[in-house]
Write a protein that holds these residues in place. Structure first.
Motif, mmCIF file in Angstrom:
data_model
loop_
_atom_site.group_PDB
_atom_site.id
_atom_site.type_symbol
_atom_site.label_atom_id
_atom_site.label_comp_id
_atom_site.label_asym_id
_atom_site.label_seq_id
_atom_site.Cartn_x
_atom_site.Cartn_y
_atom_site.Cartn_z
ATOM 1 N N ARG A 1 15.540 37.016 -14.620
ATOM 2 C CA ARG A 1 14.240 35.549 -14.123
ATOM 3 C C ARG A 1 15.338 34.820 -13.657
ATOM 4 O O ARG A 1 16.411 33.794 -14.391
ATOM 5 N N ALA A 2 15.020 33.827 -13.057
ATOM 6 C CA ALA A 2 15.360 32.773 -12.103
ATOM 7 C C ALA A 2 14.841 31.720 -11.424
ATOM 8 O O ALA A 2 14.554 32.101 -10.351
ATOM 9 N N ASN A 3 14.811 31.086 -11.987
ATOM 10 C CA ASN A 3 13.205 29.876 -11.733
ATOM 11 C C ASN A 3 13.518 29.144 -10.711
ATOM 12 O O ASN A 3 12.059 28.149 -10.293
ATOM 13 N N GLN A 4 14.896 29.463 -10.509
ATOM 14 C CA GLN A 4 15.056 28.206 -9.385
ATOM 15 C C GLN A 4 14.834 28.714 -7.762
ATOM 16 O O GLN A 4 14.141 27.880 -7.112
ATOM 17 N N LEU A 5 14.148 30.164 -8.084
ATOM 18 C CA LEU A 5 13.852 30.191 -6.942
ATOM 19 C C LEU A 5 12.373 30.339 -6.605
ATOM 20 O O LEU A 5 11.935 30.034 -5.809
ATOM 21 N N LEU A 6 11.355 29.421 -7.533
ATOM 22 C CA LEU A 6 10.544 29.124 -7.225
ATOM 23 C C LEU A 6 10.372 27.850 -7.095
ATOM 24 O O LEU A 6 9.380 27.356 -6.113
ATOM 25 N N ARG A 7 11.417 27.048 -6.556
ATOM 26 C CA ARG A 7 11.054 25.915 -6.564
ATOM 27 C C ARG A 7 11.713 25.646 -4.964
ATOM 28 O O ARG A 7 11.049 23.779 -4.457
ATOM 29 N N ARG A 8 11.635 26.381 -3.942
ATOM 30 C CA ARG A 8 11.403 26.544 -2.867
ATOM 31 C C ARG A 8 9.966 25.579 -2.259
ATOM 32 O O ARG A 8 8.725 25.557 -2.310
ATOM 33 N N GLY A 9 10.163 24.314 -1.437
ATOM 34 C CA GLY A 9 8.956 23.279 -1.080
ATOM 35 C C GLY A 9 8.852 22.338 -2.137
ATOM 36 O O GLY A 9 7.946 21.635 -2.054
ATOM 37 N N SER A 10 9.437 22.666 -3.439
ATOM 38 C CA SER A 10 9.033 21.763 -4.131
ATOM 39 C C SER A 10 9.618 20.510 -3.886
ATOM 40 O O SER A 10 11.358 20.294 -3.415
ATOM 41 N N LYS A 11 9.692 19.801 -4.903
ATOM 42 C CA LYS A 11 10.627 18.128 -4.918
ATOM 43 C C LYS A 11 12.276 18.640 -5.982
ATOM 44 O O LYS A 11 13.037 17.580 -5.467
ATOM 45 N N TRP A 12 12.352 20.076 -6.596
ATOM 46 C CA TRP A 12 13.442 20.204 -7.127
ATOM 47 C C TRP A 12 13.962 20.589 -6.349
ATOM 48 O O TRP A 12 15.402 21.948 -6.696
ATOM 49 N N ALA A 13 13.156 21.057 -5.472
ATOM 50 C CA ALA A 13 14.782 22.078 -4.495
ATOM 51 C C ALA A 13 15.966 21.209 -4.262
ATOM 52 O O ALA A 13 16.615 20.245 -4.500
ATOM 53 N N GLY A 14 16.797 22.495 -4.175
ATOM 54 C CA GLY A 14 18.234 22.110 -4.023
ATOM 55 C C GLY A 14 18.930 22.682 -5.448
ATOM 56 O O GLY A 14 19.877 21.919 -5.584
ATOM 57 N N GLY A 15 18.540 22.983 -6.872
ATOM 58 C CA GLY A 15 18.709 23.388 -7.710
ATOM 59 C C GLY A 15 18.704 21.965 -8.544
ATOM 60 O O GLY A 15 18.744 22.386 -10.406
ATOM 61 N N TYR A 16 18.496 20.828 -8.470
ATOM 62 C CA TYR A 16 17.996 19.566 -9.211
ATOM 63 C C TYR A 16 16.811 20.398 -10.457
ATOM 64 O O TYR A 16 16.088 20.343 -9.915
ATOM 65 N N GLY A 17 17.860 20.049 -11.218
ATOM 66 C CA GLY A 17 16.616 20.174 -12.855
ATOM 67 C C GLY A 17 16.959 21.560 -12.751
ATOM 68 O O GLY A 17 15.406 21.605 -13.785
ATOM 69 N N THR A 18 17.483 22.546 -13.118
ATOM 70 C CA THR A 18 16.801 23.558 -13.132
ATOM 71 C C THR A 18 16.787 23.815 -14.732
ATOM 72 O O THR A 18 18.480 23.779 -15.377
ATOM 73 N N PRO A 19 15.381 24.752 -14.913
ATOM 74 C CA PRO A 19 16.158 24.812 -16.630
ATOM 75 C C PRO A 19 16.108 26.329 -17.550
ATOM 76 O O PRO A 19 16.709 27.132 -16.298
ATOM 77 N N SER A 20 16.570 26.406 -18.392
ATOM 78 C CA SER A 20 16.713 27.473 -18.206
ATOM 79 C C SER A 20 16.047 27.668 -19.520
ATOM 80 O O SER A 20 15.459 27.542 -20.412
ATOM 81 N N ASP A 21 16.671 29.555 -20.069
ATOM 82 C CA ASP A 21 15.810 30.076 -21.456
ATOM 83 C C ASP A 21 16.436 28.977 -22.750
ATOM 84 O O ASP A 21 15.536 29.364 -24.058
ATOM 85 N N GLY A 22 17.767 28.238 -22.621
ATOM 86 C CA GLY A 22 18.230 27.980 -23.911
ATOM 87 C C GLY A 22 19.176 28.640 -24.360
ATOM 88 O O GLY A 22 19.974 28.186 -25.080
ATOM 89 N N ASP A 23 19.259 29.969 -23.821
ATOM 90 C CA ASP A 23 20.109 30.847 -23.948
ATOM 91 C C ASP A 23 21.084 31.571 -23.453
ATOM 92 O O ASP A 23 21.392 33.184 -22.847
ATOM 93 N N ASP A 24 21.621 31.091 -22.595
ATOM 94 C CA ASP A 24 21.991 31.046 -20.805
ATOM 95 C C ASP A 24 21.492 31.940 -19.874
ATOM 96 O O ASP A 24 22.207 33.556 -19.799
ATOM 97 N N THR A 25 20.180 32.131 -19.979
ATOM 98 C CA THR A 25 19.163 32.977 -19.378
ATOM 99 C C THR A 25 19.266 34.742 -20.639
ATOM 100 O O THR A 25 18.292 35.502 -20.015
ATOM 101 N N ASN A 26 19.943 34.649 -21.427
ATOM 102 C CA ASN A 26 19.778 36.187 -22.458
ATOM 103 C C ASN A 26 18.450 35.986 -23.801
ATOM 104 O O ASN A 26 18.822 36.584 -24.343
#
Ligand SMILES: Cc1cc2nc3c(=O)[nH]c(=O)nc-3n(C[C@H](O)[C@H](O)[C@H](O)COP(=O)(O)O)c2cc1C
Length: 226
Positions: free
Chosen positions: A26-51
């Motif tokens: 799951r790579a939620n940064q890919l959802l950001r295209r066109g949103s104000k979070w574009a550019g990777g800024y503020g990308t959350p994770s699941d708190g376990d290094d994606t695991n």
């Protein structure tokens, strides 16, 4: 493929975007295209290094001559690693930290800044196997504060001496600002740890928002590595 998501959806882990060694990515940064979070800024994770809910990726075979090593907080570098894995006959080692970063971006940033300023990158879980069978090692990491991310710094401090007489091929994702000095820091840390006689390929650098569109670039890069 991905449309604009509302805030609630965008802060979740997002849809499955790929697989690596049969585990979902799951790579939620890919959802950001066109949103104000574009550019990777503020990308959350699941708190376990994606695991969360999955095991660290470990593929270790007898005959592989190539190894892919990566660490990924929010999934983009893992997705890029999966694209390499699909095209190579390579073993895979996902770096894990003894103390994963929090899900929250600001808290992650604060911790990463502290670690960088004090020169104390996070400790990795030390379960890497012998690297003697490999000729080529692909390294996946990300730009943090315009340098090499702290987790990969921690990994190289722990294991850099193991990388001697190898071809090293770095691949990297970033949030729109580029790679900074990450590659020179990568080489320097291996040298400082005692790794010698390595050759380095040109790095592959991909915007973390656009890894899903990177197939052609991955193929072209792999051609010049091999
Ligand atoms: C703590 C932190 C610092 C970051 N600093 C930068 C930066 O200086 N420049 C940049 O382009 N992206 C920066 N980013 C964005 C990441 O490089 C980008 O989101 C990357 O694709 C994340 O990879 P991952 O999903 O594998 O964790 C930063 C992200 C985090 C979490």
């Amino acid at each position: 493929m991905f449309n604009y998501f509302n805030k609630q959806e965008a802060s979740s882990l997002g849809p499955v975007v790929g697989k690596i060694a049969n585990q979902e990515i799951r790579a939620n940064q890919l959802l950001r295209r066109g949103s104000k979070w574009a550019g990777g800024y503020g990308t959350p994770s699941d708190g376990d290094d994606t695991n969360k809910g999955s095991q660290p990726v470990r593929v270790h075979t007898k005959n592989a001559k190539s190894l892919i090593i990566y660490w990924s907080r929010s999934g983009s570098t893992e997705l890029l690693a999966s694209k390499l894995a699909d095209k190579l006959d390579a073993d895979i080692y996902e770096v894990r930290l003894q103390n994963p970063y929090p899900a929250n971006y600001q808290k992650t940033l604060a911790r990463a800044n502290r670690e960088r300023e004090t020169g104390n990158p996070p400790a990795v879980v030390k379960d890497m196997w012998s690297l003697s069978q490999y000729d080529t090692v692909y390294f996946g990491f990300q730009t943090w504060a315009m340098t090499l991310s702290q987790p990969m710094q921690g990994f190289l401090k722990a294991y850099g001496q193991e990388f001697t007489d190898k071809k090293l091929a770095p691949f990297e994702t970033e949030g729109g600002y580029g790679q900074g000095d990450s590659i020179s820091v990568f080489k320097q840390l291996i040298k400082e740890a005692g790794g010698k006689n390595n050759t380095y390929t040109k790095p592959l650098v991909v915007d973390g928002n656009k890894v899903d569109q990177a197939d052609h670039r991955v193929s072209a890069w792999l051609k010049q590595v091999n």
